[in-house]
Scaffold this motif. Sequence first.
Motif, mmCIF file in Angstrom:
data_model
loop_
_atom_site.group_PDB
_atom_site.id
_atom_site.type_symbol
_atom_site.label_atom_id
_atom_site.label_comp_id
_atom_site.label_asym_id
_atom_site.label_seq_id
_atom_site.Cartn_x
_atom_site.Cartn_y
_atom_site.Cartn_z
ATOM 1 N N PRO A 1 0.833 -1.207 0.000
ATOM 2 C CA PRO A 1 0.000 0.000 0.000
ATOM 3 C C PRO A 1 0.869 1.258 0.000
ATOM 4 O O PRO A 1 2.044 1.220 0.358
ATOM 5 C CB PRO A 1 -0.791 -0.130 1.300
ATOM 6 N N SER A 2 0.275 2.370 -0.354
ATOM 7 C CA SER A 2 0.958 3.657 -0.269
ATOM 8 C C SER A 2 0.759 4.242 1.126
ATOM 9 O O SER A 2 -0.079 3.756 1.911
ATOM 10 C CB SER A 2 0.396 4.625 -1.310
ATOM 11 N N ILE A 3 1.514 5.276 1.429
ATOM 12 C CA ILE A 3 1.320 5.969 2.713
ATOM 13 C C ILE A 3 -0.109 6.486 2.815
ATOM 14 O O ILE A 3 -0.764 6.344 3.859
ATOM 15 C CB ILE A 3 2.334 7.121 2.857
ATOM 16 N N GLU A 4 -0.607 7.056 1.741
ATOM 17 C CA GLU A 4 -1.968 7.602 1.752
ATOM 18 C C GLU A 4 -3.001 6.511 2.003
ATOM 19 O O GLU A 4 -3.987 6.712 2.725
ATOM 20 C CB GLU A 4 -2.266 8.309 0.418
ATOM 21 N N GLN A 5 -2.787 5.344 1.421
ATOM 22 C CA GLN A 5 -3.713 4.230 1.645
ATOM 23 C C GLN A 5 -3.665 3.738 3.081
ATOM 24 O O GLN A 5 -4.701 3.373 3.657
ATOM 25 C CB GLN A 5 -3.389 3.092 0.675
ATOM 26 N N MET A 6 -2.483 3.739 3.674
ATOM 27 C CA MET A 6 -2.375 3.326 5.068
ATOM 28 C C MET A 6 -3.052 4.351 5.987
ATOM 29 O O MET A 6 -3.728 3.975 6.955
ATOM 30 C CB MET A 6 -0.908 3.154 5.463
ATOM 31 N N LEU A 7 -2.882 5.622 5.703
ATOM 32 C CA LEU A 7 -3.552 6.644 6.502
ATOM 33 C C LEU A 7 -5.061 6.507 6.384
ATOM 34 O O LEU A 7 -5.794 6.637 7.378
ATOM 35 C CB LEU A 7 -3.097 8.032 6.059
ATOM 36 N N ALA A 8 -5.543 6.237 5.181
ATOM 37 C CA ALA A 8 -6.984 6.048 4.985
ATOM 38 C C ALA A 8 -7.475 4.810 5.717
ATOM 39 O O ALA A 8 -8.577 4.802 6.290
ATOM 40 C CB ALA A 8 -7.290 5.946 3.490
ATOM 41 N N LYS A 9 -6.657 3.764 5.717
ATOM 42 C CA LYS A 9 -7.033 2.533 6.418
ATOM 43 C C LYS A 9 -7.236 2.800 7.907
ATOM 44 O O LYS A 9 -8.244 2.389 8.505
ATOM 45 C CB LYS A 9 -5.947 1.473 6.231
ATOM 46 N N TYR A 10 -6.280 3.489 8.526
ATOM 47 C CA TYR A 10 -6.397 3.775 9.958
ATOM 48 C C TYR A 10 -7.567 4.713 10.241
ATOM 49 O O TYR A 10 -8.229 4.595 11.277
ATOM 50 C CB TYR A 10 -5.093 4.370 10.482
#
Length: 549
Positions: A332-341
């Motif tokens: 995942p990208s950083i943005e995707q991880m932030l969205a996940k959390y």
Amino acid sequence: MPQPNIVLFSKSNCSYCDRAKAVLHKVGLAYENYDVTTNNDNASAAIYFSGVATVPQTFIGAYHINGAEDLEQLDATGQLDAILTIARGSALPFDSMSSDTLHQGADDWVLREVIPQSDGSHSQDPESWPILHFYKQFFGFWPNTFAYLHHWPEAYKLFVYCHNFSAVNYGKKELGPVNMFAVAYSTSNAHGCSYCQVHSAATGGEHSLNVVQQYKQAREGDMDAANPFGALELAIAELAADATRNQVTTTHIKKIVGLAGAPKQAQGYIKGVEMMVAAFGFLNVFNDLTGLELEGQWAEQASTQSSIDAGRHTAQSVNPSNLDYEIPTGGPSIEQMLAKYNREIDDLTAYAEREFGLLPDWMQHWPAPLRKHHAYLYGELMGDRDHTVLPADLKHLMARTSAIAKNHDYLAAIEGFMAHHCATDKARAIERIRHCFAVATGTTFRPDLFSQREQAALQLAWLSAQSPLTTPRRFIQAAVERYSPQELVHLIVVCSVASMVQRFVAIAKPDLEVKVVEFLITYDLTFDTLTLRYSQLSSQSTTPQLSIN
């Protein structure tokens, strides 16, 4: 009735020591003064008995009074008389201690000697790959902090994504690079963490190295036309230092507002400082408790160009080469991880009510776009989860102990409330809340309330609140003996989370929640941290009256 034996550890040319002596002279108390610069025994004894690397340290009988401020406040509130009465008949056993015992007990035993490094730089977890890619580009290596934090993989990812990638980026946007580097250095310098001082100077290469040096020159009044620091920039950096010391005043906030001109701009600066000091609240405590080594080239650059010494952290010969390989792609990208959390919390109020018993006012002061990230990080690391090894109520009592030591009335109160919320045995929980600080400092011993493991955890939490933070063997030994290396990392993370919130709260100054006020009144618990620090000594101390507004 004779007065108890009073011992003062001090040094010459120390204004705080002079203040402590003035109190003792004012109330007519004779004392034995031991200058810590005179010989090694005096220096070791001060740390051996107090656990603190600064002076003055006062002992009334065997009872420890930490710092000049506490001694002044105890005198001003009338609590000193009660302590003098209770302390009669006790004495500090200085003369009976051998030099070897004093030196060994005062020895700064860094925990990296008992916690092995974890190689997360070659992680097979795709969610960790964006972190590795980021630090390879930004630092050129995987920082030594993470070699220890990675022992708790969930804490590693949560801190990097939910705070470093969100809050620090927010702070950089509001402050700009110059103020960001200065704030990072200022808060770390006030804490005494040389590791983070070096990182704040070296992270941005020549630019950040120059900024830190220019900031130090500006503080000395040496400003030329090329120096970017004026009155506003210095006030912003000083706000960071005052947040570290929990000494932020309304006057200081108004000064920034006045210098910034536009209120919106000033609030942006203040919010930016809040985010940065919260990040370094975590990092300063984690890095100092662990006592990790500095990356060598950065240490050399910071020493040569910004006059920052490695101190107790010591330096490696070179920077790590742990990212000198092709990091996997496809995760995942950083943005995707932030969205996940962010998706982990649907309704923030409902989540907070379930986890904490209420939505803390400090969380409502957190910037709205980052609020769920912060709440989730706090809930995951402080709650009961499959990936945690410490019970939630103990973690909140550790945070309460740290808050009491740092004079955070608000956090001491709400952490007690949350410890009670998490506990199964509510009646016992109240007594644990009431006595956790005294157990942490060894003022009282309550095996009916705390196991030896829990007592060691609370003592570590108290130690983590000292500035500068050191780990004297006498005060760290119990934790090392009773917890595995991986468990020690969990303890260190809890102390670091507590510090993260403390620095934010020092600026944001949230209101004590009505539910917390009702809780304190119901169980006759004081919110005044001076009283809490010495309540086990002063049975005649008064409890401030609480009211619900």
